[in-house]
Design an enzyme around this catalytic site. Structure first.
Site, PDB file in Angstrom:
ATOM      1  N   TYR A  33       2.982  -1.705   5.423  1.00 15.52           N
ATOM      2  CA  TYR A  33       1.830  -2.485   5.888  1.00 15.52           C
ATOM      3  C   TYR A  33       0.536  -1.739   5.588  1.00 15.52           C
ATOM      4  O   TYR A  33       0.392  -0.559   5.909  1.00 15.52           O
ATOM      5  CB  TYR A  33       1.940  -2.739   7.390  1.00 15.52           C
ATOM      6  CG  TYR A  33       1.146  -3.937   7.858  1.00 15.52           C
ATOM      7  CD1 TYR A  33       1.693  -5.215   7.787  1.00 15.52           C
ATOM      8  CD2 TYR A  33      -0.139  -3.805   8.359  1.00 15.52           C
ATOM      9  CE1 TYR A  33       0.988  -6.318   8.208  1.00 15.52           C
ATOM     10  CE2 TYR A  33      -0.851  -4.910   8.786  1.00 15.52           C
ATOM     11  CZ  TYR A  33      -0.282  -6.165   8.711  1.00 15.52           C
ATOM     12  OH  TYR A  33      -0.992  -7.264   9.132  1.00 15.52           O
ATOM     13  N   TYR A  67      -5.079 -12.513   8.110  1.00 13.21           N
ATOM     14  CA  TYR A  67      -5.150 -11.178   8.729  1.00 13.21           C
ATOM     15  C   TYR A  67      -3.774 -10.636   9.097  1.00 13.21           C
ATOM     16  O   TYR A  67      -3.656  -9.705   9.897  1.00 13.21           O
ATOM     17  CB  TYR A  67      -6.043 -11.190   9.993  1.00 13.21           C
ATOM     18  CG  TYR A  67      -7.392 -11.814   9.797  1.00 13.21           C
ATOM     19  CD1 TYR A  67      -8.398 -11.117   9.141  1.00 13.21           C
ATOM     20  CD2 TYR A  67      -7.666 -13.095  10.253  1.00 13.21           C
ATOM     21  CE1 TYR A  67      -9.645 -11.693   8.948  1.00 13.21           C
ATOM     22  CE2 TYR A  67      -8.915 -13.674  10.068  1.00 13.21           C
ATOM     23  CZ  TYR A  67      -9.895 -12.964   9.407  1.00 13.21           C
ATOM     24  OH  TYR A  67     -11.124 -13.536   9.216  1.00 13.21           O
TER      25      TYR A  67
END
Lengths: 139, 384
Positions: free
Chosen positions: B277, B330
């Protein structure tokens, strides 16, 4: 960077956290402490998230701490949208908790992690003041 | 009971769009659902388990109706920010392995570009009064972590910049990536500071779009035509400010990583490819340490010599990652899973395909660095 330039959005004060905010209004840092395990709790709650005990006692903390980390935010959002830059920080209170705050009345370029700071209270409406910090030794 | 290998990902689809002003978020959910089902050789009528983050409409119910899922026996709308989808795959694996459903669909769809982001949290969220009034921003929080990591371990802005440069190197081969231009470390360092020490180019992109994956039992997977990807391990963990004693130099991957590796019976050294991530460059560096790819504090040195690039010690985010390719709504977790699936199927872009890729890790981070969920999946190449 002086404190006067920063926004002071009024926080939502609820019965559970009112003793803390009442303290800020009076220029005092009042924190909850567990009556069983003596843990100093942050953010304020009326029970101890460490040992599960209820209730807590409220005591006046020293207002002294040191910089755990800081950053100069150059793109604010919300109430800070029009603030060109400000210092967002975590300050480690002498009593243990690390709290989110702003560092004010300082030259951001001279700030150092570990530097001693002390509490200042910035008026934020009728029921609260924001807990901010300034360097203990002005430069 | 170990779930290792009992279930497989049999379909995956990343929406090719990055800027979708004429689509609704629901439409994107449906497009990716149909895309992943087609990829698996399945249809809407086969789906009996549905997983989404619950942010659109009434939990999973609105989207189940909109997409046309009529035979649902199991739903889960766990929301852990960008890590939601890795949690969903883990939860789907559990549901399938225990017989609660047979074909599980996980979708993400988002429309955010050009829309001013409102407050991240409702004002009655307990921490809100103690953070929002100080101008807390997502990048501000990660900047605080980066600053402290630098202080404790000597990490440098140049090392962080290499994480972006590696992602940009990969992104040039991805025709769908939002940013395809290679970027040098110097260009990252000379881009404007947003929150010291993080520059604009230390930040992920903002995109519309999303993706979907299908999870089923490894027996069903064996009957489908496409190469499947086995779910060997899954773990998730939440870390927060710990009653005010927060330490921003590590993530909950210190817990999710070892648990996922244990379930999969493998070690970090066995991993051929990793999707890590990358909301910000610091997120990657800290996560690599926390997952055990290097010692704590050595993340900077680990990434600095090109380890993350194809051909390096641990190729990471070969699609260009959230830093260059895609970070829809997001939340980048779904895209992390999909690129790992591509690598294990041998279907990554030829320039960035890891040779003989048999074992991959996908990792999601949701929330800020002061309170977050870390979710880890260990995936293996399955049957063709």
């Amino acid at each position: 960077m002086s404190g006067a330039q920063l926004p002071v959005p009024p926080p939502l004060v609820i019965p559970e956290t009112k003793p803390f905010w009442d303290g800020t209004k009076a220029g005092r840092l009042v924190l909850p402490r567990c009556l069983r395990c003596s843990f100093v709790i942050w953010y304020p709650r009326q029970f101890c998230p460490e040992c599960g005990h209820t209730p807590v006692e409220w005591f006046e903390a020293s207002g002294h701490g040191s910089i755990y980390s800081f950053t100069i935010v150059r793109r604010g959002e919300g109430a800070y949208r029009d603030t060109p830059q400000y210092v967002l920080a975590f300050v480690e209170l002498q009593e243990g908790p690390r709290v989110m705050t702003n560092l004010i009345d300082c030259n951001p370029a001279q700030l150092r992690i570990g530097e001693p700071v002390r509490a200042v209270f910035c008026d934020a409406g009728d029921s609260a003041a924001l807990l901010r910090f300034r360097p203990l030794i002005p430069r | 009971m170990s779930l290792s290998g009992k279930t497989s990902i049999v379909g995956a689809y990343e929406h090719p769009g990055r800027d979708l002003p004429d689509r609704s978020a629901a439409q994107i959910h449906a497009e990716v659902a149909l895309g992943a089902l087609a990829d698996a050789g399945l249809g809407l009528q086969d789906v009996d388990g549905y997983f989404c983050n619950g942010q659109l409409g009434f939990g999973a119910i609105s989207l189940a109706e909109y997409i046309g899922l009529k035979h649902l026996r199991y739903t889960d709308s766990t929301f852990t920010g960008g890590s939601s989808y890795l949690c969903h795959v883990g939860h789907a694996a559990i549901a399938v392995a225990s017989g609660k459903c047979r074909i599980a669909l996980v979708t993400q769809g988002a429309r955010v570009r050009g829309i001013v982001r409102g407050p991240k949290l409702p004002s009655d969220t307990p921490e809100y009064a103690f953070e929002a009034p100080y101008g807390e921003t997502n990048i501000g929080i990660y900047a605080l972590a980066a600053q402290r990591h630098m202080h404790e371990y000597g990490t440098t802005a140049r090392q962080l910049a290499e994480v972006k440069a590696a992602a940009a190197y990969h992104a040039q081969f991805n025709p769908n990536a939002l940013l395809r231009k290679p970027v040098t470390v110097e260009e990252v360092l000379s881009s404007p500071l947003v929150a010291d020490p993080l520059h604009r180019l230390d930040c992920c992109v903002i995109t519309d779009g999303g993706g979907a994956v299908i999870v089923t039992s490894s027996e069903v997977a064996a009957d489908l035509k496409r190469r499947s990807v086995k779910v060997l391990g899954h773990a998730e963990a939440i870390k927060h400010t710990m009653s005010g004693r927060l330490d921003v130099t590590y993530t909950a991957a210190v817990w999710s990583g070892p648990a996922a590796f244990e379930e999969a019976s493998v070690t970090p050294a066995d991993i051929d490819y990793a999707s890590i991530y990358d909301s910000f460059t610091i997120t990657v560096l800290m996560t690599l340490e926390d997952l055990g790819f290097c010692k704590k504090g050595q993340g900077g040195a680990f990434v600095a010599d090109g380890a993350l690039r194809i051909g390096g010690r641990l190729p990471v985010n070969t699609d260009g990652g959230g830093l260059c390719n895609n970070h829809p709504g997001y939340q980048g977790g779904m895209i992390k899973i999909i690129e790992a699936v591509r690598q294990l199927r041998g279907e990554a872009r030829p320039e960035v395909q890891v040779k003989n890729c048999e074992l991959a890790l996908a990792h999601g981070t949701g929330g800020g660095i002061s309170r977050l969920c870390s979710a880890t999946l260990i995936l293996a190449r399955g049957d063709a």
